[in-house]
Write a protein that holds these residues in place. Sequence first.
Motif, PDB file in Angstrom:
ATOM      1  N   ILE A   1       0.837  -1.214   0.000  1.00  0.00           N
ATOM      2  CA  ILE A   1       0.000   0.000   0.000  1.00  0.00           C
ATOM      3  C   ILE A   1       0.874   1.267   0.000  1.00  0.00           C
ATOM      4  O   ILE A   1       0.566   2.248  -0.685  1.00  0.00           O
ATOM      5  CB  ILE A   1      -0.989  -0.030   1.192  1.00  0.00           C
ATOM      6  CG1 ILE A   1      -2.000  -1.177   0.996  1.00  0.00           C
ATOM      7  CG2 ILE A   1      -1.725   1.297   1.329  1.00  0.00           C
ATOM      8  CD1 ILE A   1      -2.825  -1.533   2.213  1.00  0.00           C
ATOM      9  N   VAL A   2       1.993   1.232   0.734  1.00  0.00           N
ATOM     10  CA  VAL A   2       2.906   2.387   0.754  1.00  0.00           C
ATOM     11  C   VAL A   2       3.493   2.617  -0.647  1.00  0.00           C
ATOM     12  O   VAL A   2       3.657   3.762  -1.095  1.00  0.00           O
ATOM     13  CB  VAL A   2       4.017   2.197   1.820  1.00  0.00           C
ATOM     14  CG1 VAL A   2       5.118   3.226   1.664  1.00  0.00           C
ATOM     15  CG2 VAL A   2       3.404   2.288   3.222  1.00  0.00           C
ATOM     16  N   GLU A   3       3.765   1.526  -1.351  1.00  0.00           N
ATOM     17  CA  GLU A   3       4.253   1.616  -2.742  1.00  0.00           C
ATOM     18  C   GLU A   3       3.238   2.408  -3.600  1.00  0.00           C
ATOM     19  O   GLU A   3       3.616   3.235  -4.430  1.00  0.00           O
ATOM     20  CB  GLU A   3       4.372   0.177  -3.261  1.00  0.00           C
ATOM     21  CG  GLU A   3       5.182  -0.042  -4.501  1.00  0.00           C
ATOM     22  CD  GLU A   3       5.108  -1.539  -4.872  1.00  0.00           C
ATOM     23  OE1 GLU A   3       4.450  -1.850  -5.877  1.00  0.00           O
ATOM     24  OE2 GLU A   3       5.675  -2.373  -4.123  1.00  0.00           O
ATOM     25  N   LEU A   4       1.939   2.160  -3.360  1.00  0.00           N
ATOM     26  CA  LEU A   4       0.896   2.880  -4.100  1.00  0.00           C
ATOM     27  C   LEU A   4       0.869   4.364  -3.708  1.00  0.00           C
ATOM     28  O   LEU A   4       0.701   5.234  -4.566  1.00  0.00           O
ATOM     29  CB  LEU A   4      -0.479   2.251  -3.861  1.00  0.00           C
ATOM     30  CG  LEU A   4      -0.639   0.771  -4.245  1.00  0.00           C
ATOM     31  CD1 LEU A   4      -2.082   0.314  -4.050  1.00  0.00           C
ATOM     32  CD2 LEU A   4      -0.197   0.507  -5.678  1.00  0.00           C
ATOM     33  N   TRP A   5       1.054   4.644  -2.422  1.00  0.00           N
ATOM     34  CA  TRP A   5       1.153   6.054  -1.985  1.00  0.00           C
ATOM     35  C   TRP A   5       2.279   6.751  -2.744  1.00  0.00           C
ATOM     36  O   TRP A   5       2.117   7.870  -3.238  1.00  0.00           O
ATOM     37  CB  TRP A   5       1.448   6.134  -0.485  1.00  0.00           C
ATOM     38  CG  TRP A   5       0.277   6.137   0.438  1.00  0.00           C
ATOM     39  CD1 TRP A   5      -0.025   5.190   1.378  1.00  0.00           C
ATOM     40  CD2 TRP A   5      -0.755   7.125   0.548  1.00  0.00           C
ATOM     41  NE1 TRP A   5      -1.179   5.531   2.055  1.00  0.00           N
ATOM     42  CE2 TRP A   5      -1.649   6.720   1.566  1.00  0.00           C
ATOM     43  CE3 TRP A   5      -1.026   8.330  -0.134  1.00  0.00           C
ATOM     44  CZ2 TRP A   5      -2.772   7.465   1.942  1.00  0.00           C
ATOM     45  CZ3 TRP A   5      -2.146   9.071   0.237  1.00  0.00           C
ATOM     46  CH2 TRP A   5      -2.998   8.638   1.250  1.00  0.00           C
ATOM     47  N   HIS A   6       3.426   6.090  -2.812  1.00  0.00           N
ATOM     48  CA  HIS A   6       4.582   6.704  -3.477  1.00  0.00           C
ATOM     49  C   HIS A   6       4.308   6.954  -4.956  1.00  0.00           C
ATOM     50  O   HIS A   6       4.667   7.996  -5.499  1.00  0.00           O
ATOM     51  CB  HIS A   6       5.835   5.842  -3.268  1.00  0.00           C
ATOM     52  CG  HIS A   6       6.363   5.912  -1.868  1.00  0.00           C
ATOM     53  ND1 HIS A   6       7.364   5.088  -1.380  1.00  0.00           N
ATOM     54  CD2 HIS A   6       6.001   6.712  -0.817  1.00  0.00           C
ATOM     55  CE1 HIS A   6       7.599   5.395  -0.108  1.00  0.00           C
ATOM     56  NE2 HIS A   6       6.786   6.359   0.253  1.00  0.00           N
TER      57      HIS A   6
ATOM     58  N   GLU B   1       4.360  10.616  -6.640  1.00  0.00           N
ATOM     59  CA  GLU B   1       5.271  10.897  -7.767  1.00  0.00           C
ATOM     60  C   GLU B   1       4.513  11.428  -8.977  1.00  0.00           C
ATOM     61  O   GLU B   1       4.957  12.347  -9.651  1.00  0.00           O
ATOM     62  CB  GLU B   1       6.055   9.631  -8.150  1.00  0.00           C
ATOM     63  CG  GLU B   1       7.274   9.445  -7.272  1.00  0.00           C
ATOM     64  CD  GLU B   1       7.990   8.114  -7.493  1.00  0.00           C
ATOM     65  OE1 GLU B   1       7.355   7.166  -8.013  1.00  0.00           O
ATOM     66  OE2 GLU B   1       9.171   8.034  -7.137  1.00  0.00           O
ATOM     67  N   GLU B   2       3.340  10.846  -9.241  1.00  0.00           N
ATOM     68  CA  GLU B   2       2.569  11.282 -10.404  1.00  0.00           C
ATOM     69  C   GLU B   2       2.091  12.716 -10.289  1.00  0.00           C
ATOM     70  O   GLU B   2       1.788  13.354 -11.282  1.00  0.00           O
ATOM     71  CB  GLU B   2       1.384  10.338 -10.645  1.00  0.00           C
ATOM     72  CG  GLU B   2       1.857   9.006 -11.181  1.00  0.00           C
ATOM     73  CD  GLU B   2       0.746   8.223 -11.865  1.00  0.00           C
ATOM     74  OE1 GLU B   2      -0.273   8.825 -12.238  1.00  0.00           O
ATOM     75  OE2 GLU B   2       0.918   7.004 -12.010  1.00  0.00           O
ATOM     76  N   GLN B   3       2.011  13.219  -9.044  1.00  0.00           N
ATOM     77  CA  GLN B   3       1.604  14.621  -8.854  1.00  0.00           C
ATOM     78  C   GLN B   3       2.809  15.529  -8.612  1.00  0.00           C
ATOM     79  O   GLN B   3       2.656  16.673  -8.194  1.00  0.00           O
ATOM     80  CB  GLN B   3       0.626  14.732  -7.663  1.00  0.00           C
ATOM     81  CG  GLN B   3      -0.647  13.926  -7.813  1.00  0.00           C
ATOM     82  CD  GLN B   3      -1.359  14.199  -9.131  1.00  0.00           C
ATOM     83  OE1 GLN B   3      -1.407  15.329  -9.603  1.00  0.00           O
ATOM     84  NE2 GLN B   3      -1.897  13.147  -9.742  1.00  0.00           N
ATOM     85  N   GLY B   4       4.012  14.971  -8.843  1.00  0.00           N
ATOM     86  CA  GLY B   4       5.225  15.771  -8.668  1.00  0.00           C
ATOM     87  C   GLY B   4       5.533  16.101  -7.216  1.00  0.00           C
ATOM     88  O   GLY B   4       6.227  17.069  -6.914  1.00  0.00           O
ATOM     89  N   ALA B   5       5.018  15.279  -6.301  1.00  0.00           N
ATOM     90  CA  ALA B   5       5.282  15.516  -4.869  1.00  0.00           C
ATOM     91  C   ALA B   5       6.313  14.505  -4.376  1.00  0.00           C
ATOM     92  O   ALA B   5       6.406  13.389  -4.894  1.00  0.00           O
ATOM     93  CB  ALA B   5       3.988  15.376  -4.077  1.00  0.00           C
ATOM     94  N   SER B   6       7.064  14.889  -3.368  1.00  0.00           N
ATOM     95  CA  SER B   6       8.096  14.004  -2.837  1.00  0.00           C
ATOM     96  C   SER B   6       7.482  12.777  -2.155  1.00  0.00           C
ATOM     97  O   SER B   6       6.461  12.889  -1.463  1.00  0.00           O
ATOM     98  CB  SER B   6       8.933  14.781  -1.823  1.00  0.00           C
ATOM     99  OG  SER B   6       9.654  13.886  -0.998  1.00  0.00           O
ATOM    100  N   THR B   7       8.132  11.622  -2.339  1.00  0.00           N
ATOM    101  CA  THR B   7       7.643  10.398  -1.677  1.00  0.00           C
ATOM    102  C   THR B   7       7.878  10.460  -0.161  1.00  0.00           C
ATOM    103  O   THR B   7       7.341   9.648   0.579  1.00  0.00           O
ATOM    104  CB  THR B   7       8.321   9.130  -2.245  1.00  0.00           C
ATOM    105  OG1 THR B   7       9.736   9.306  -2.130  1.00  0.00           O
ATOM    106  CG2 THR B   7       7.953   8.914  -3.704  1.00  0.00           C
TER     107      THR B   7
END
Length: 397
Positions: A139-144, A148-154
């Motif tokens: 699930i954390v992988e999906l958060w990342h 990333e797709e919104q240009g935000a830091s993981t």
Amino acid sequence: MNTLLSIETRNAVLLKMAKLLEQERQEIISINKTDLEAYKGDDISMFDRLKVDDFKVDEMIKSVTHLASQEDPVGVERFSFKHDNGMQVYNKTASFGTVLIIYESRPDVTVEAAGIAFKSGNKILLKGGKESLKSNLKIVELWHQALEEQGASTDWVEYLQFNRTETQAFLEKPTQKVDLIVPRGGERLIAFVKEHATCPVIISGRGNNFVYVHKDADLDIAIDVIMNGKSKISACNAVDKILIDKNLADKATFVNRLIAKLKEANIEVLGDASISKNHEVEVITSDDIWYKEFLDYKILIGEIASNQDTIAMINKYSGGHSSVIVTTNNDEAKMFMENVDTAAVYHNASTRFTDGGQLGLGGELAISTDKLHQRGPIGLQHLVTNKWYVHGNGQTR
């Protein structure tokens, strides 16, 4: 330091998360199966919380989608004041900064609680239990991916793979800034966090909830409320204790009917001295059991003299979570509700409603039994602190 993400970015990440959860649904369920197969404990409520099925994935998706539709809880003006000297003063909500969520066995916390903390502008640190590691990491992988797709830091969502010793060390001397800790789990976990944490902790306390069947109760309602309260034994809003007014008309018939219903649902029934004397249930050997949260197919029935005595009994033994009076007498209900010291008090309704979604908050980070800074379900709008904004043009005091 992570600069506060715009509300548009936060919402876009949440909506992307909903899409990814749908897309990866089967993968999440099959990874969760490996966690379930590896679980060797005998705690049935832990196993129940660990399991992810289609319904749980639906709930996760619903939760992030709903969060994305809610107003931004950050920057809300709570107070304004124009000083005599011309300064304009505002008090507005502000994010805490970094929230650490420590939890056991519930992969849905990785979505729902993290989602609430993220929407309210916080960086999230997650420390889940070893029993749900594979599910949580997926699930954390999906958060990342969503970040990333919104240009935000993981960095906004970080998973801490710590064992107990490392967790204790981190609580005592965090290697990064932590502003708030939310433990989600049993009493042992909460006590461990309270003992070692060096920053504020929101205590998601124990259940041990009571139902009082007053002498003027509608007995059908009483049965429904008790049975529903026991319908999910792993929930902190489950019912564990029943107090029956000794002045209830035809009390013996009612108690027999209740015991039969409970036994039909495979719930073990215990009784205090007076209940077990007149009915076939196991008698308790010590009053200490009134303090215990069962999280099991078990319930305790006792007899009580009055509303006053009930209030005193609940205030002594309960976990400060939820309590119910079943009565047709509104004055008695009012007295009970004003004087019982629990986060939620009910009149003729089930304790199972003590839940952020059910009480109109859209979801919850935790259910707090502390009185500061918010009691009961902690929703999006409560997971903020505040800040004073003062605008001047050279004023000095």
